[in-house]
Design an enzyme around this catalytic site. Sequence first.
Site, mmCIF file in Angstrom:
data_model
loop_
_atom_site.group_PDB
_atom_site.id
_atom_site.type_symbol
_atom_site.label_atom_id
_atom_site.label_comp_id
_atom_site.label_asym_id
_atom_site.label_seq_id
_atom_site.Cartn_x
_atom_site.Cartn_y
_atom_site.Cartn_z
ATOM 1 N N SER A 101 0.814 -1.208 0.000
ATOM 2 C CA SER A 101 0.000 0.000 0.000
ATOM 3 C C SER A 101 0.851 1.262 0.000
ATOM 4 O O SER A 101 1.526 1.553 -0.969
ATOM 5 C CB SER A 101 -0.965 -0.032 1.194
ATOM 6 O OG SER A 101 -1.939 0.968 1.100
ATOM 7 N N ASP A 239 -2.163 6.162 -3.414
ATOM 8 C CA ASP A 239 -1.043 5.454 -2.820
ATOM 9 C C ASP A 239 -0.626 4.324 -3.758
ATOM 10 O O ASP A 239 -1.086 4.253 -4.902
ATOM 11 C CB ASP A 239 -1.417 4.937 -1.432
ATOM 12 C CG ASP A 239 -2.619 4.004 -1.448
ATOM 13 O OD1 ASP A 239 -3.356 3.996 -2.457
ATOM 14 O OD2 ASP A 239 -2.835 3.279 -0.452
ATOM 15 N N ASP A 241 -1.233 1.161 -4.111
ATOM 16 C CA ASP A 241 -2.192 0.190 -4.647
ATOM 17 C C ASP A 241 -3.564 0.790 -4.936
ATOM 18 O O ASP A 241 -4.487 0.085 -5.318
ATOM 19 C CB ASP A 241 -2.344 -1.002 -3.696
ATOM 20 C CG ASP A 241 -2.962 -0.607 -2.361
ATOM 21 O OD1 ASP A 241 -2.784 0.548 -1.928
ATOM 22 O OD2 ASP A 241 -3.612 -1.459 -1.727
ATOM 23 N N ASP A 243 -5.973 1.876 -3.090
ATOM 24 C CA ASP A 243 -7.154 1.707 -2.246
ATOM 25 C C ASP A 243 -7.485 3.018 -1.537
ATOM 26 O O ASP A 243 -8.527 3.142 -0.900
ATOM 27 C CB ASP A 243 -6.982 0.563 -1.241
ATOM 28 C CG ASP A 243 -5.889 0.813 -0.206
ATOM 29 O OD1 ASP A 243 -5.056 1.719 -0.402
ATOM 30 O OD2 ASP A 243 -5.855 0.084 0.811
#
Length: 449
Positions: A101, A239, A241, A243
């Site tokens: 992340s 960020d 990834d 999410d």
Amino acid sequence: MKENPPRLFGTSGIRDRFGEVVTLELAADTGRALATVLGGRGRVAVGYDTRTSSQLLENALIAGLLECGCDVIRLGMVPTPLVGYATSRLGADAGVMITASHNPAPYNGIKLWNPDGMAYRPSQEREIESVIHEGSFLKREWDGLGSIREMDITSRYMDEVLSMVKMERELKVVIDCGCGAASHISPLIFRRSGCSVITLNSHPDGFFPGRDPEPVPENLSELMETVKSTGADLGIAHDGDADRMVAIDDKGRFASFDKLLALMAREIGGKIITTVDASLCVDECLGDCGEVIRTRVGDVHVANSIAEENADFGGEPSGTWLHPDFCMCPDGILSALRVAELVSKKGSLSSLLDEVPSYPNIRDKIPCPDERKKDVMERVASELAGQFRDPAGVESIDGVRISMRDGSWVLVRPSGTEPYIRVTLEGKTDEEAREIHEITLSYLEKIIG
């Protein structure tokens, strides 16, 4: 099984430095354990982010799944929300995302997803840990191994996300993907929504050469300046990834995490789930339009509360938002589109943010070795309130939250992913916020040493 084996899962899956804690052996064992828990059958959707170690870990994890009998839907390099989406839409029995992340490039991790796209609950993670520590994996002969199917459902994901929003005017948007997993998808989906798009750091690169993956103000100076210099309506940063997302307003200012969450809560209305570290401005902005329910920090806790309360929306102040009308996986791309939709309907983001009540808010973190966290938090629970002049109460939903009689508060909690004690506080005035901050940090530094 070893006595008191180490915990592998934190607040957001397994996450640590590659080659030290997160190894190929651990990835393979996680695949074996997941397949074992699933009974050695079913399908698992697997994706990974841009980190240099991600494909190695993905290969090892898939090998573990196949060895113990599960079939694999291989999604490739994709954002986390696409893994949650694929798991729920393709009828998979579980999903796995290889990602750390927002952590720096040397880190990586593993996060697991349920068939409805919700992250694995702590009880499910403990079951996986138990199987790994015991080594009690299913055994399969050559004719019982799993198979792999490559699948690209990016277009399907984009079509469905775009059906969730409707822009009422064309916006100019600057998107900084941080060289992460959204580098291809996020700019394209914004263009398809009708926006004019300028991109920054939108080439996948696991060394993250443009900026660190965490979308915080100190890493986004280029995005802020680009929004101002191009006259853009909005800036978006993801960020590693995707999410999460954060926004930059039309004046080039970093949008307050809490204010942005408050605006979206008011726009959606109804029952809203947020965390113990969210500002009182969320409650005040929502007003009579709904109800705010607080839960522990971590998207899995927000997701659980959404399901339990049948809530309409949930999010953390960090920019991790969940949209139950779409999928129970945090989705920074849909979140960004909904912010853009709001701006297209209601006016400039700067004016909208200025309407939200503002209280001085400080977030900080103090280095603390993982092995000291338990002792430190026990002392905080029994001693910290006594350091303040006018404490009103102590709560322990997540960490220790101390409320003052005028509504100010401070939350102290151990990080689940890094060697820190996190401090979040809100004061009615700048002076009060600084005082609470100084008292808390002085106390923590003294007992941590």
